[in-house]
Design a protein around this motif. Structure first.
Motif, short mmCIF file in Angstrom:
data_model
loop_
_atom_site.label_atom_id
_atom_site.label_comp_id
_atom_site.label_asym_id
_atom_site.label_seq_id
_atom_site.Cartn_x
_atom_site.Cartn_y
_atom_site.Cartn_z
N ALA A 91 0.83 -1.17 -0.09
CA ALA A 91 0.03 -0.07 -0.03
C ALA A 91 0.85 1.35 -0.18
CB ALA A 91 -0.82 0.01 1.29
N LYS A 92 1.87 1.36 0.71
CA LYS A 92 2.97 2.41 0.69
C LYS A 92 3.46 2.45 -0.66
CE LYS A 92 4.04 2.39 5.69
NZ LYS A 92 5.15 2.02 6.65
N ARG A 93 3.89 1.62 -1.15
CA ARG A 93 4.50 1.90 -2.47
C ARG A 93 3.41 2.18 -3.79
NH1 ARG A 93 6.11 -3.29 -2.87
NH2 ARG A 93 4.35 -4.02 -3.97
N VAL A 94 2.29 1.89 -3.46
CA VAL A 94 1.20 2.56 -4.31
C VAL A 94 0.90 3.90 -4.20
CG1 VAL A 94 -1.21 2.25 -4.95
CG2 VAL A 94 0.04 -0.02 -4.77
N ASP A 97 0.75 11.93 -7.06
CA ASP A 97 0.13 13.17 -7.70
C ASP A 97 -1.08 12.94 -7.97
OD1 ASP A 97 2.83 14.29 -7.53
OD2 ASP A 97 3.38 13.29 -9.46
N VAL A 98 -1.57 11.74 -8.63
CA VAL A 98 -2.82 11.66 -8.87
C VAL A 98 -3.82 11.56 -7.60
CG1 VAL A 98 -4.70 9.89 -9.98
CG2 VAL A 98 -2.30 10.00 -10.81
#
Length: 56
Positions: A39-42, A48-49
């Motif tokens: 989740a942290k990586r995503v 930005d999105v």
């Protein structure tokens, strides 16, 4: 190691085809660690999105 030896190593390390994902249990503290780090990586990748959507 010269270039010809490196190219042999690279050719041997290529995967023969598509591999199926390995099943794994996500229960317990180890599974929680995997899910939280994913989740942290995503979030980091798409920050930005996520910020743009939050401002809508």
């Amino acid at each position: 190691m010269d270039k010809s030896e490196i190219s042999k190593v690279v050719q041997l390390s290529k995967r023969p085809g598509k591999l199926a994902p390995a099943s794994m249990s996500l229960s317990g503290p180890a599974g929680k660690r995997v899910v939280v780090s994913a989740a942290k990586r995503v979030i980091k990748t798409h920050s930005d999105v996520i910020k743009a959507l939050a401002k809508r």
